[in-house]
Design an enzyme around this catalytic site. Sequence first.
Site, PDB file in Angstrom:
ATOM      1  N   CYS A 258       0.847  -1.185   0.000  1.00 48.71           N
ATOM      2  CA  CYS A 258       0.000   0.000   0.000  1.00 48.71           C
ATOM      3  C   CYS A 258       0.890   1.245   0.000  1.00 48.71           C
ATOM      4  CB  CYS A 258      -0.903  -0.005   1.228  1.00 48.71           C
ATOM      5  SG  CYS A 258      -1.939   1.471   1.377  1.00 48.71           S
TER       6      CYS A 258
ATOM      7  N   CYS B 242       0.288   3.121   3.630  1.00 48.79           N
ATOM      8  CA  CYS B 242       0.752   2.622   4.932  1.00 48.79           C
ATOM      9  C   CYS B 242       1.811   1.525   4.831  1.00 48.79           C
ATOM     10  CB  CYS B 242      -0.445   2.114   5.732  1.00 48.79           C
ATOM     11  SG  CYS B 242      -1.173   0.592   5.075  1.00 48.79           S
TER      12      CYS B 242
ATOM     13  N   CYS C 102      -7.246  -1.291   1.256  1.00 46.06           N
ATOM     14  CA  CYS C 102      -6.217  -1.837   2.141  1.00 46.06           C
ATOM     15  C   CYS C 102      -6.852  -2.138   3.492  1.00 46.06           C
ATOM     16  CB  CYS C 102      -5.086  -0.816   2.280  1.00 46.06           C
ATOM     17  SG  CYS C 102      -3.851  -1.255   3.517  1.00 46.06           S
TER      18      CYS C 102
ATOM     19  N   CYS D 202      -5.279   0.427   6.329  1.00 48.30           N
ATOM     20  CA  CYS D 202      -5.568   1.868   6.405  1.00 48.30           C
ATOM     21  C   CYS D 202      -6.856   2.284   5.703  1.00 48.30           C
ATOM     22  CB  CYS D 202      -4.396   2.674   5.843  1.00 48.30           C
ATOM     23  SG  CYS D 202      -4.206   2.579   4.041  1.00 48.30           S
TER      24      CYS D 202
ATOM     25  N   CYS E  55      -8.435  -5.167 -10.046  1.00 47.05           N
ATOM     26  CA  CYS E  55      -8.038  -4.067 -10.926  1.00 47.05           C
ATOM     27  C   CYS E  55      -7.607  -2.914 -10.017  1.00 47.05           C
ATOM     28  CB  CYS E  55      -9.242  -3.691 -11.789  1.00 47.05           C
ATOM     29  SG  CYS E  55      -8.917  -2.443 -13.018  1.00 47.05           S
TER      30      CYS E  55
END
Length: 148
Positions: free
Chosen positions: A49, A52, A97, A100, A122
């Site tokens: 991510c 984070c 995510c 976060c 995607c």
Amino acid sequence: MSYPDQRGPDEWRAVLNKEQFRILREKGTEPPGSGKFDKHYPSEGVYTCAGCSAPLYKASHKFSSGCGWPAYFDSIPGAVTRHEDRAFGMSRTEIVCSNCGGHLGHVFKGEGFPTPTDERHCVNSVSLNFSPEDKPVQPAKGESESKA
């Protein structure tokens, strides 16, 4: 929904660039074919991510879908949370995510790709960083993606 990383908008603006904030925190989308990771096919490594640094996808999950965004047939277990998205008059499955709550993109099923799950995650390249090792990369403030 509550996520372990509870930063507020001002804290996110302090660590994300404008485009990352627009996509990760405001559920934006990058133009198709514009992302750094669309045609990125390493044999090893992990995509994390961009907000984070939580590990999200292994390089081995990635496949060529031709959709204009990075495509993965599965995520690291527990890394991605799914939500129903009814924006734009249609029903889709949004993926974020799990650490976060940053917007990654959408997942589509039943498209017939020859993958183990028949799913296509995607994902916006802006939502990701990449590490050639199987560990997270923490970018410097304002850096949109790690060097691959």
